[in-house]
Design a protein around this motif. Structure first.
Motif, mmCIF file in Angstrom:
data_model
loop_
_atom_site.group_PDB
_atom_site.id
_atom_site.type_symbol
_atom_site.label_atom_id
_atom_site.label_comp_id
_atom_site.label_asym_id
_atom_site.label_seq_id
_atom_site.Cartn_x
_atom_site.Cartn_y
_atom_site.Cartn_z
ATOM 1 N N GLU A 265 13.853 12.814 -1.128
ATOM 2 C CA GLU A 265 15.129 12.154 -0.871
ATOM 3 C C GLU A 265 14.978 10.649 -0.662
ATOM 4 O O GLU A 265 15.774 9.855 -1.158
ATOM 5 N N SER A 266 13.944 10.251 0.062
ATOM 6 C CA SER A 266 13.773 8.832 0.395
ATOM 7 C C SER A 266 12.616 8.170 -0.340
ATOM 8 O O SER A 266 12.438 6.956 -0.249
ATOM 9 N N GLY A 267 11.802 8.953 -1.068
ATOM 10 C CA GLY A 267 10.647 8.384 -1.747
ATOM 11 C C GLY A 267 9.567 7.966 -0.766
ATOM 12 O O GLY A 267 8.938 6.918 -0.942
ATOM 13 N N THR A 268 9.332 8.792 0.244
ATOM 14 C CA THR A 268 8.406 8.447 1.328
ATOM 15 C C THR A 268 7.150 9.302 1.277
ATOM 16 O O THR A 268 7.228 10.527 1.164
ATOM 17 N N ALA A 269 5.997 8.649 1.375
ATOM 18 C CA ALA A 269 4.719 9.345 1.464
ATOM 19 C C ALA A 269 4.294 9.397 2.925
ATOM 20 O O ALA A 269 4.421 8.408 3.652
ATOM 21 N N VAL A 270 3.807 10.549 3.360
ATOM 22 C CA VAL A 270 3.365 10.726 4.736
ATOM 23 C C VAL A 270 1.835 10.694 4.765
ATOM 24 O O VAL A 270 1.179 11.527 4.137
ATOM 25 N N LEU A 271 1.276 9.720 5.483
ATOM 26 C CA LEU A 271 -0.169 9.537 5.539
ATOM 27 C C LEU A 271 -0.679 9.844 6.937
ATOM 28 O O LEU A 271 -0.185 9.285 7.914
ATOM 29 N N PHE A 272 -1.657 10.732 7.038
ATOM 30 C CA PHE A 272 -2.281 11.085 8.313
ATOM 31 C C PHE A 272 -3.550 10.264 8.492
ATOM 32 O O PHE A 272 -4.469 10.359 7.686
ATOM 33 N N SER A 273 -3.611 9.465 9.538
ATOM 34 C CA SER A 273 -4.806 8.689 9.826
ATOM 35 C C SER A 273 -5.841 9.545 10.550
ATOM 36 O O SER A 273 -5.510 10.533 11.204
ATOM 37 N N SER A 274 -7.107 9.153 10.419
ATOM 38 C CA SER A 274 -8.205 9.801 11.137
ATOM 39 C C SER A 274 -9.371 8.830 11.137
ATOM 40 O O SER A 274 -9.255 7.707 10.629
ATOM 41 N N LYS A 275 -10.499 9.252 11.665
ATOM 42 C CA LYS A 275 -11.652 8.348 11.709
ATOM 43 C C LYS A 275 -12.130 7.984 10.304
ATOM 44 O O LYS A 275 -12.728 6.919 10.093
ATOM 45 N N ASP A 276 -11.856 8.842 9.327
ATOM 46 C CA ASP A 276 -12.258 8.578 7.950
ATOM 47 C C ASP A 276 -11.106 8.090 7.079
ATOM 48 O O ASP A 276 -11.310 7.809 5.897
ATOM 49 N N ARG A 277 -9.909 7.999 7.650
ATOM 50 C CA ARG A 277 -8.726 7.616 6.884
ATOM 51 C C ARG A 277 -7.974 6.522 7.622
ATOM 52 O O ARG A 277 -6.957 6.770 8.274
ATOM 53 N N GLY A 278 -8.490 5.320 7.531
ATOM 54 C CA GLY A 278 -7.901 4.209 8.269
ATOM 55 C C GLY A 278 -6.507 3.867 7.787
ATOM 56 O O GLY A 278 -6.249 3.803 6.581
ATOM 57 N N ARG A 279 -5.600 3.631 8.727
ATOM 58 C CA ARG A 279 -4.220 3.294 8.364
ATOM 59 C C ARG A 279 -4.121 1.921 7.714
ATOM 60 O O ARG A 279 -3.154 1.636 7.008
ATOM 61 N N SER A 280 -5.141 1.069 7.917
ATOM 62 C CA SER A 280 -5.104 -0.278 7.337
ATOM 63 C C SER A 280 -5.094 -0.252 5.818
ATOM 64 O O SER A 280 -4.610 -1.188 5.179
ATOM 65 N N ILE A 281 -5.610 0.817 5.223
ATOM 66 C CA ILE A 281 -5.704 0.876 3.766
ATOM 67 C C ILE A 281 -4.324 0.899 3.124
ATOM 68 O O ILE A 281 -4.152 0.469 1.982
ATOM 69 N N SER A 282 -3.323 1.381 3.842
ATOM 70 C CA SER A 282 -1.988 1.483 3.256
ATOM 71 C C SER A 282 -1.160 0.215 3.402
ATOM 72 O O SER A 282 -0.092 0.119 2.792
ATOM 73 N N PHE A 283 -1.627 -0.768 4.212
ATOM 74 C CA PHE A 283 -0.782 -1.959 4.350
ATOM 75 C C PHE A 283 -1.505 -3.296 4.289
ATOM 76 O O PHE A 283 -0.848 -4.327 4.154
ATOM 77 N N LEU A 284 -2.832 -3.328 4.341
ATOM 78 C CA LEU A 284 -3.517 -4.614 4.269
ATOM 79 C C LEU A 284 -3.830 -5.074 2.837
ATOM 80 O O LEU A 284 -3.709 -6.256 2.543
ATOM 81 N N PRO A 285 -4.255 -4.193 1.930
ATOM 82 C CA PRO A 285 -4.488 -4.648 0.547
ATOM 83 C C PRO A 285 -3.198 -5.156 -0.106
ATOM 84 O O PRO A 285 -2.089 -4.778 0.289
ATOM 85 N N GLU A 286 -3.361 -5.957 -1.135
ATOM 86 C CA GLU A 286 -2.199 -6.553 -1.800
ATOM 87 C C GLU A 286 -1.365 -5.512 -2.542
ATOM 88 O O GLU A 286 -0.143 -5.622 -2.606
ATOM 89 N N LYS A 287 -2.029 -4.500 -3.115
ATOM 90 C CA LYS A 287 -1.327 -3.434 -3.828
ATOM 91 C C LYS A 287 -1.735 -2.084 -3.264
ATOM 92 O O LYS A 287 -2.826 -1.926 -2.721
ATOM 93 N N SER A 288 -0.843 -1.116 -3.429
ATOM 94 C CA SER A 288 -1.096 0.216 -2.891
ATOM 95 C C SER A 288 -0.870 1.278 -3.962
ATOM 96 O O SER A 288 0.129 1.229 -4.688
ATOM 97 N N ILE A 289 -1.835 2.205 -4.060
ATOM 98 C CA ILE A 289 -1.693 3.364 -4.938
ATOM 99 C C ILE A 289 -1.775 4.603 -4.055
ATOM 100 O O ILE A 289 -2.740 4.786 -3.319
ATOM 101 N N ILE A 290 -0.752 5.438 -4.121
ATOM 102 C CA ILE A 290 -0.735 6.664 -3.327
ATOM 103 C C ILE A 290 -0.707 7.856 -4.268
ATOM 104 O O ILE A 290 0.205 7.987 -5.092
ATOM 105 N N ILE A 291 -1.720 8.701 -4.161
ATOM 106 C CA ILE A 291 -1.777 9.925 -4.954
ATOM 107 C C ILE A 291 -0.934 10.990 -4.258
ATOM 108 O O ILE A 291 -1.114 11.256 -3.068
#
Length: 238
Positions: free
Chosen positions: A147-173
């Motif tokens: 409905e909203s085009g939203t991806a839900v990302l779960f952070s963990s020690k191996d999945r840093g949340r910074s990866i989704s907002f610090l790089p210039e471009k984002s690819i979400i599988i």
């Protein structure tokens, strides 16, 4: 870190006394007569939800690629090339291997002078530095709201949340199996995990395309902070 609650019963009993009633430690969950949120896209199939997601991506200025596990390496490479390559940062996530991306990431990218950095829980400061300078961040959606085009990302020690907002471009599988109608299903899914005593992510990010703001006179500006471009790659994983 798990904390301890001290003297909770005494504290609550004192409040109840001041209110002139007996303490209530548990409240029954209400049963609502009308729950319209459950009727939205109730009977939509996965294919129909994908079509809804595609239309919504146009509204949120997000590119979308329909792929499958067989063509995913080629499709991911195509998006990386369009974004200029250079450097990519990813989670440390076994699913990349499961989706057949190991050869692309670990062999083809180095030969093409595309720097790959995998999140390392032992180097927190270096992780942030690499995320800041990376051209592209690649993550995987846990659940996806059509409905909203939203991806839900779960952070963990191996999945840093910074990866989704610090790089210039984002690819979400986005695995097709994760696509649900709306926030209703995600909230219920998370609540059920909590009731069953499962340990969930300390940080859950709801990412809806590239960064944007309409704070000034409701004029939408895309790419004001965080990733300035975003692409969803939907894979048929069933």
């Amino acid at each position: 870190m798990t904390g301890m609650i001290q003297r909770r019963e005494t504290f609550l009993a004192n409040i109840a006394k001041q209110l002139g009633r007996s303490p209530k430690t548990e409240l029954p969950r209400p049963t609502w007569q009308y729950q319209p949120q459950d009727r939205v896209l109730k009977d939509a199939t996965k294919d129909e939800l994908v079509e809804i997601l595609i239309k919504q991506c146009a509204n949120i200025h997000t590119n979308i690629v329909i792929s499958n596990t067989a063509t995913l390496p080629e499709d991911l490479q195509d998006v990386v090339d369009k974004y200029g390559g250079q450097s990519v940062i990813t989670w440390k996530d076994k699913r990349f291997q499961d989706y057949g991306l190991s050869a692309l990431m670990n062999e083809q990218w180095p030969r093409a002078n595309i720097q790959l950095y995998e999140w390392d829980s032992q180097q927190p400061e270096e992780n942030i530095r690499q995320a800041e300078k990376a051209n592209i961040g690649v993550t995987i959606s846990e659940m996806t709201l059509a409905e909203s085009g939203t991806a839900v990302l779960f952070s963990s020690k191996d999945r840093g949340r910074s990866i989704s907002f610090l790089p210039e471009k984002s690819i979400i599988i986005i695995p097709k199996s994760t696509i649900v109608p709306r926030m209703t299903q995600v909230a219920r899914w998370i609540s059920e995990k909590i009731r069953q005593g499962e340990k969930i992510a300390s940080c859950i990010n709801f990412v809806t395309g590239p960064s944007n703001s309409a704070d000034i006179e409701m004029i939408l500006i895309v790419g004001v902070h965080g990733p300035i471009q975003a692409t969803y790659i939907v894979i048929d994983d069933q």
